[in-house]
Design a protein around this motif. Structure first.
Motif, PDB file in Angstrom:
ATOM      1  N   PHE A 191      21.776  48.749  55.907  1.00 36.79           N
ATOM      2  CA  PHE A 191      21.650  47.859  54.921  1.00 36.79           C
ATOM      3  C   PHE A 191      22.729  49.433  54.601  1.00 36.79           C
ATOM      4  O   PHE A 191      21.976  51.548  54.458  1.00 36.79           O
ATOM      5  N   VAL A 192      23.491  49.380  53.779  1.00 41.14           N
ATOM      6  CA  VAL A 192      24.996  50.381  53.844  1.00 41.14           C
ATOM      7  C   VAL A 192      24.660  50.496  51.832  1.00 41.14           C
ATOM      8  O   VAL A 192      24.605  51.687  51.671  1.00 41.14           O
ATOM      9  N   ALA A 193      24.538  49.374  51.684  1.00 43.97           N
ATOM     10  CA  ALA A 193      24.938  49.526  50.033  1.00 43.97           C
ATOM     11  C   ALA A 193      24.593  47.950  49.531  1.00 43.97           C
ATOM     12  O   ALA A 193      25.347  47.131  49.958  1.00 43.97           O
ATOM     13  N   ALA A 194      24.704  48.391  48.139  1.00 41.24           N
ATOM     14  CA  ALA A 194      24.524  46.512  47.406  1.00 41.24           C
ATOM     15  C   ALA A 194      25.001  46.780  46.352  1.00 41.24           C
ATOM     16  O   ALA A 194      24.858  47.821  45.082  1.00 41.24           O
ATOM     17  N   ILE A 195      25.167  45.534  45.744  1.00 39.47           N
ATOM     18  CA  ILE A 195      25.851  45.428  43.770  1.00 39.47           C
ATOM     19  C   ILE A 195      25.670  44.214  43.406  1.00 39.47           C
ATOM     20  O   ILE A 195      25.549  43.091  44.032  1.00 39.47           O
ATOM     21  N   SER A 196      24.719  44.410  42.593  1.00 44.70           N
ATOM     22  CA  SER A 196      24.244  42.895  41.514  1.00 44.70           C
ATOM     23  C   SER A 196      25.488  42.704  40.568  1.00 44.70           C
ATOM     24  O   SER A 196      26.478  42.788  40.630  1.00 44.70           O
ATOM     25  N   TRP A 197      25.375  41.552  40.321  1.00 47.91           N
ATOM     26  CA  TRP A 197      26.152  39.718  39.612  1.00 47.91           C
ATOM     27  C   TRP A 197      25.813  41.121  37.889  1.00 47.91           C
ATOM     28  O   TRP A 197      28.124  41.450  37.772  1.00 47.91           O
ATOM     29  N   SER A 198      25.401  42.356  37.749  1.00 51.73           N
ATOM     30  CA  SER A 198      25.385  43.103  36.495  1.00 51.73           C
ATOM     31  C   SER A 198      26.604  44.552  37.062  1.00 51.73           C
ATOM     32  O   SER A 198      26.496  45.013  36.020  1.00 51.73           O
ATOM     33  N   GLY A 199      26.493  45.110  38.220  1.00 56.22           N
ATOM     34  CA  GLY A 199      26.796  45.796  38.515  1.00 56.22           C
ATOM     35  C   GLY A 199      26.237  47.171  38.919  1.00 56.22           C
ATOM     36  O   GLY A 199      26.017  47.678  39.447  1.00 56.22           O
ATOM     37  N   CYS A 200      24.231  46.801  39.195  1.00 55.18           N
ATOM     38  CA  CYS A 200      23.688  47.823  39.320  1.00 55.18           C
ATOM     39  C   CYS A 200      23.697  48.129  40.889  1.00 55.18           C
ATOM     40  O   CYS A 200      24.006  46.898  41.830  1.00 55.18           O
ATOM     41  N   THR A 201      23.791  49.258  40.913  1.00 58.34           N
ATOM     42  CA  THR A 201      24.130  49.302  42.956  1.00 58.34           C
ATOM     43  C   THR A 201      22.985  49.928  43.369  1.00 58.34           C
ATOM     44  O   THR A 201      22.298  50.803  42.920  1.00 58.34           O
ATOM     45  N   TYR A 202      22.465  49.957  45.311  1.00 60.10           N
ATOM     46  CA  TYR A 202      21.721  50.174  45.713  1.00 60.10           C
ATOM     47  C   TYR A 202      22.113  51.025  47.235  1.00 60.10           C
ATOM     48  O   TYR A 202      23.175  49.997  47.222  1.00 60.10           O
TER      49      TYR A 202
END
Length: 123
Positions: free
Chosen positions: A47-58
């Motif tokens: 895993f490198v990065a993720a973004i939700s539909w609303s723009g929350c990032t991880y």
């Protein structure tokens, strides 16, 4: 059917930057979480990065502060800005569309994958 096409990979010196893009065709991305993963030779996909539909990032600790994921729903495109690239970063980078609206860290959460783009870092 969803198709994801990554671009923007290449060769960069350590400390340099690259911006990856992931363009989607088919069904809209706006309602789904998106992620970036990478896989180096002989290693598992991580895993490198993720973004939700609303723009929350991880992000994992290994890229926090250096990588930024973003999305432009009007263009159906997700980006990964990579700064301060390190010798540990080279890999094939994949974008993926989540099964839900959430951005997730686990590979099984993603239903569609691109073909990947190679990132190489020279020291």
């Amino acid at each position: 059917q969803v198709q994801l096409v990554e671009s923007g990979g290449g060769l960069v010196q350590a400390g340099g930057s690259l911006r990856l893009s992931c363009a989607a065709s088919g069904r809209t991305l706006s309602s789904y979480g998106m992620g970036w993963f990478r896989q180096a030779p002989g290693k598992e996909r991580e895993f490198v990065a993720a973004i939700s539909w609303s723009g929350c990032t991880y992000y994992p600790d290994s890229v926090t502060g250096r990588f930024t994921i973003s999305r432009d729903n009007t263009k159906g495109t997700v980006y990964l800005q990579m700064n301060s690239l390190e010798p540990e970063d080279p890999a094939v980078y994949y974008c993926a569309r989540s099964r839900t609206a959430l951005g997730r860290r686990d590979i099984d959460a993603y239903a569609y994958w691109g073909q990947g783009t190679q990132v190489t870092v020279s020291s």
